[in-house]
Design a protein around this motif. Structure first.
Motif, PDB file in Angstrom:
ATOM      1  N   CYS A   1       0.748  -1.171   0.166  1.00  0.00           N
ATOM      2  CA  CYS A   1      -0.011  -0.020  -0.145  1.00  0.00           C
ATOM      3  C   CYS A   1       0.925   1.228   0.086  1.00  0.00           C
ATOM      4  O   CYS A   1       0.568   2.255  -0.818  1.00  0.00           O
ATOM      5  CB  CYS A   1      -0.800   0.147   1.319  1.00  0.00           C
ATOM      6  SG  CYS A   1      -2.356  -0.928   1.130  1.00  0.00           S
ATOM      7  N   ALA A   2       2.058   1.301   0.778  1.00  0.00           N
ATOM      8  CA  ALA A   2       2.864   2.427   0.989  1.00  0.00           C
ATOM      9  C   ALA A   2       3.544   2.605  -0.629  1.00  0.00           C
ATOM     10  O   ALA A   2       3.481   3.809  -0.869  1.00  0.00           O
ATOM     11  CB  ALA A   2       3.878   2.309   1.925  1.00  0.00           C
ATOM     12  N   GLU A   3       3.717   1.601  -1.256  1.00  0.00           N
ATOM     13  CA  GLU A   3       4.231   1.585  -2.826  1.00  0.00           C
ATOM     14  C   GLU A   3       3.456   2.268  -3.670  1.00  0.00           C
ATOM     15  O   GLU A   3       3.666   3.194  -4.302  1.00  0.00           O
ATOM     16  CB  GLU A   3       4.782   0.262  -3.056  1.00  0.00           C
ATOM     17  CG  GLU A   3       5.355   0.118  -4.267  1.00  0.00           C
ATOM     18  CD  GLU A   3       5.729  -1.430  -4.722  1.00  0.00           C
ATOM     19  OE1 GLU A   3       5.278  -1.730  -5.998  1.00  0.00           O
ATOM     20  OE2 GLU A   3       6.174  -2.000  -3.661  1.00  0.00           O
ATOM     21  N   PHE A   4       1.947   1.762  -3.513  1.00  0.00           N
ATOM     22  CA  PHE A   4       1.011   2.401  -4.363  1.00  0.00           C
ATOM     23  C   PHE A   4       0.965   3.832  -3.985  1.00  0.00           C
ATOM     24  O   PHE A   4       0.499   4.806  -4.858  1.00  0.00           O
ATOM     25  CB  PHE A   4      -0.128   1.688  -4.186  1.00  0.00           C
ATOM     26  CG  PHE A   4      -0.415   0.026  -4.676  1.00  0.00           C
ATOM     27  CD1 PHE A   4       0.752  -0.183  -5.813  1.00  0.00           C
ATOM     28  CD2 PHE A   4      -1.150  -0.772  -4.103  1.00  0.00           C
ATOM     29  CE1 PHE A   4       0.563  -1.484  -6.289  1.00  0.00           C
ATOM     30  CE2 PHE A   4      -0.959  -2.151  -4.640  1.00  0.00           C
ATOM     31  CZ  PHE A   4      -0.108  -2.486  -5.806  1.00  0.00           C
TER      32      PHE A   4
ATOM     33  N   ASP B   1      -5.552  -4.860 -11.346  1.00  0.00           N
ATOM     34  CA  ASP B   1      -4.445  -5.439 -11.054  1.00  0.00           C
ATOM     35  C   ASP B   1      -3.550  -5.240  -9.696  1.00  0.00           C
ATOM     36  O   ASP B   1      -3.160  -6.199  -9.025  1.00  0.00           O
ATOM     37  CB  ASP B   1      -3.508  -5.159 -12.095  1.00  0.00           C
ATOM     38  CG  ASP B   1      -3.774  -5.885 -13.509  1.00  0.00           C
ATOM     39  OD1 ASP B   1      -4.547  -6.759 -13.635  1.00  0.00           O
ATOM     40  OD2 ASP B   1      -3.231  -5.492 -14.693  1.00  0.00           O
ATOM     41  N   GLU B   2      -3.746  -3.843  -9.326  1.00  0.00           N
ATOM     42  CA  GLU B   2      -3.158  -3.572  -8.001  1.00  0.00           C
ATOM     43  C   GLU B   2      -4.003  -4.131  -6.944  1.00  0.00           C
ATOM     44  O   GLU B   2      -3.480  -4.668  -5.823  1.00  0.00           O
ATOM     45  CB  GLU B   2      -2.906  -2.063  -7.952  1.00  0.00           C
ATOM     46  CG  GLU B   2      -1.934  -1.417  -8.544  1.00  0.00           C
ATOM     47  CD  GLU B   2      -2.200  -1.276 -10.225  1.00  0.00           C
ATOM     48  OE1 GLU B   2      -1.105  -1.206 -11.119  1.00  0.00           O
ATOM     49  OE2 GLU B   2      -2.935  -1.434 -10.653  1.00  0.00           O
TER      50      GLU B   2
ATOM     51  N   SER C   1     -14.129   4.245  -8.947  1.00  0.00           N
ATOM     52  CA  SER C   1     -14.555   5.571  -8.924  1.00  0.00           C
ATOM     53  C   SER C   1     -13.391   6.375  -9.651  1.00  0.00           C
ATOM     54  O   SER C   1     -13.807   7.423 -10.210  1.00  0.00           O
ATOM     55  CB  SER C   1     -14.680   6.152  -7.453  1.00  0.00           C
ATOM     56  OG  SER C   1     -13.633   6.387  -6.970  1.00  0.00           O
ATOM     57  N   ALA C   2     -12.304   5.850  -9.683  1.00  0.00           N
ATOM     58  CA  ALA C   2     -11.353   6.511 -10.469  1.00  0.00           C
ATOM     59  C   ALA C   2     -10.580   7.804  -9.941  1.00  0.00           C
ATOM     60  O   ALA C   2      -9.979   8.423 -10.319  1.00  0.00           O
ATOM     61  CB  ALA C   2     -11.466   6.709 -11.897  1.00  0.00           C
ATOM     62  N   ASN C   3     -11.053   7.847  -8.762  1.00  0.00           N
ATOM     63  CA  ASN C   3     -10.958   9.126  -8.002  1.00  0.00           C
ATOM     64  C   ASN C   3      -9.652   8.869  -6.903  1.00  0.00           C
ATOM     65  O   ASN C   3      -9.500   7.834  -6.073  1.00  0.00           O
ATOM     66  CB  ASN C   3     -12.088   9.521  -6.879  1.00  0.00           C
ATOM     67  CG  ASN C   3     -11.581  10.813  -6.227  1.00  0.00           C
ATOM     68  OD1 ASN C   3     -10.716  11.203  -5.735  1.00  0.00           O
ATOM     69  ND2 ASN C   3     -12.666  11.761  -5.918  1.00  0.00           N
ATOM     70  N   ARG C   4      -8.508   9.289  -7.540  1.00  0.00           N
ATOM     71  CA  ARG C   4      -7.231   9.108  -6.733  1.00  0.00           C
ATOM     72  C   ARG C   4      -7.124   9.338  -5.148  1.00  0.00           C
ATOM     73  O   ARG C   4      -6.708   8.751  -4.414  1.00  0.00           O
ATOM     74  CB  ARG C   4      -6.055   9.793  -7.463  1.00  0.00           C
ATOM     75  CG  ARG C   4      -4.589   9.474  -6.985  1.00  0.00           C
ATOM     76  CD  ARG C   4      -4.088   8.146  -7.257  1.00  0.00           C
ATOM     77  NE  ARG C   4      -3.182   7.731  -6.341  1.00  0.00           N
ATOM     78  CZ  ARG C   4      -2.710   6.511  -6.353  1.00  0.00           C
ATOM     79  NH1 ARG C   4      -3.162   5.485  -7.079  1.00  0.00           N
ATOM     80  NH2 ARG C   4      -1.522   6.163  -5.758  1.00  0.00           N
ATOM     81  N   THR C   5      -7.729  10.524  -4.851  1.00  0.00           N
ATOM     82  CA  THR C   5      -7.890  10.811  -3.399  1.00  0.00           C
ATOM     83  C   THR C   5      -8.800   9.797  -2.539  1.00  0.00           C
ATOM     84  O   THR C   5      -8.293   9.307  -1.526  1.00  0.00           O
ATOM     85  CB  THR C   5      -8.686  12.302  -3.286  1.00  0.00           C
ATOM     86  OG1 THR C   5      -7.965  13.276  -3.879  1.00  0.00           O
ATOM     87  CG2 THR C   5      -8.789  12.635  -1.798  1.00  0.00           C
ATOM     88  N   ASP C   6      -9.903   9.128  -3.306  1.00  0.00           N
ATOM     89  CA  ASP C   6     -10.783   8.085  -2.607  1.00  0.00           C
ATOM     90  C   ASP C   6      -9.924   6.912  -2.543  1.00  0.00           C
ATOM     91  O   ASP C   6      -9.926   6.202  -1.648  1.00  0.00           O
ATOM     92  CB  ASP C   6     -12.006   7.999  -3.441  1.00  0.00           C
ATOM     93  CG  ASP C   6     -13.021   7.319  -2.775  1.00  0.00           C
ATOM     94  OD1 ASP C   6     -13.192   7.441  -1.421  1.00  0.00           O
ATOM     95  OD2 ASP C   6     -13.793   6.521  -3.417  1.00  0.00           O
ATOM     96  N   ILE C   7      -9.250   6.894  -3.523  1.00  0.00           N
ATOM     97  CA  ILE C   7      -8.262   5.487  -3.766  1.00  0.00           C
ATOM     98  C   ILE C   7      -7.355   5.319  -2.579  1.00  0.00           C
ATOM     99  O   ILE C   7      -7.113   4.465  -1.736  1.00  0.00           O
ATOM    100  CB  ILE C   7      -7.735   5.160  -5.036  1.00  0.00           C
ATOM    101  CG1 ILE C   7      -8.671   4.608  -5.904  1.00  0.00           C
ATOM    102  CG2 ILE C   7      -6.472   4.070  -4.922  1.00  0.00           C
ATOM    103  CD1 ILE C   7      -8.320   4.674  -7.658  1.00  0.00           C
ATOM    104  N   SER C   8      -6.588   6.678  -2.414  1.00  0.00           N
ATOM    105  CA  SER C   8      -5.674   6.906  -1.364  1.00  0.00           C
ATOM    106  C   SER C   8      -6.194   6.703  -0.034  1.00  0.00           C
ATOM    107  O   SER C   8      -5.702   6.041   0.935  1.00  0.00           O
ATOM    108  CB  SER C   8      -5.085   8.473  -1.734  1.00  0.00           C
ATOM    109  OG  SER C   8      -4.323   8.677  -2.637  1.00  0.00           O
ATOM    110  N   CYS C   9      -7.400   7.195   0.149  1.00  0.00           N
ATOM    111  CA  CYS C   9      -8.154   6.816   1.433  1.00  0.00           C
ATOM    112  C   CYS C   9      -8.231   5.295   1.681  1.00  0.00           C
ATOM    113  O   CYS C   9      -8.059   4.877   2.914  1.00  0.00           O
ATOM    114  CB  CYS C   9      -9.625   7.596   1.555  1.00  0.00           C
ATOM    115  SG  CYS C   9      -9.224   9.580   1.608  1.00  0.00           S
TER     116      CYS C   9
END
Length: 157
Positions: free
Chosen positions: A76-79, A90-91, A114-122
Motif C-alpha cells: 500500500c505504501a508503494e502504491f 491488477d493492484e 470511482s477512479a478518484n485518486r483521493t478516494d483510492i488513497s483513502c
C-alpha cells in the motif's frame, strides 16, 4: 587529523536476529525507541526490515498473519508513493494475493471503480491502518519488542 581520531574509535556491534548482519549500539537504541510505536516502526525502513527478519527467523513454513499484514502495508505504501500511476484491478489483485481481507478488497474495488485518486488513497490508508492494528495486536510484534528489549539489556551502559 580528523581521520586519525576516527581510526582510534571502536564501534561496538550487536548481531541481528538472523545473524546476517551487525547493528551498532546506537542503531539498537534507536530501533528500541521506535518499537514502542508500531506506526514509527513501520515508517522506518531499517526498523521494518529488522521486524521482517525477526518474523522470518521464527517462521516454520507459511508466513504468519502479521507477516502478511506487513507485506500488505508495504505494498500500500508503494502504491501511495506512485501518485501518477493509474490504480487498476491488477493492484487490487496484487493486494489480494498478499492476503488482503475480503471486506477491504471490496471497499478498495469500489474506490478503484470511482477512479478518484483521493478516494483510492483513502482506501489504501484505511488498509494500512487495519494492517498496523493487526501487527500491533500480534504476538509476533510483542515478541519483537521483547527481543529488542533483550538486546538493550546486553548493551553496556
Amino acid at each position: 587529523m580528523a581521520c586519525s581520531s576516527y581510526k582510534n574509535k571502536t564501534v561496538q556491534l550487536i548481531k541481528c536476529f538472523c545473524g546476517c548482519s551487525d547493528m551498532t549500539v546506537a542503531e539498537v537504541k534507536r530501533i528500541y525507541l521506535l518499537s514502542n510505536s508500531v506506526q514509527q516502526t513501520l515508517v522506518d525502513a531499517d526498523a521494518t526490515k529488522l521486524l521482517r527478519r525477526f518474523m522470518e527467523s521464527r517462521r516454520n513454513g507459511d508466513k504468519v498473519e502479521a507477516e502478511q499484514y506487513l507485506d500488505i502495508y508495504e505494498k500500500c505504501a508503494e502504491f501511495l508513493a506512485e501518485s501518477q500511476r493509474t490504480f487498476t484491478q491488477d493492484e487490487v489483485d496484487e493486494l489480494v494475493d498478499l492476503g488482503l481481507p475480503y471486506d477491504l478488497e471490496q471497499d478498495l474495488s469500489k474506490r478503484m471503480l470511482s477512479a478518484n485518486r483521493t478516494d483510492i488513497s483513502c482506501g489504501l490508508n484505511r488498509i494500512q491502518g487495519r494492517c498496523r492494528n493487526e501487527i500491533e495486536a500480534s504476538s509476533d510484534y510483542r515478541d519483537f519488542r521483547d527481543a529488542i528489549t533483550a538486546k538493550m539489556r546486553r548493551v553496556p551502559q
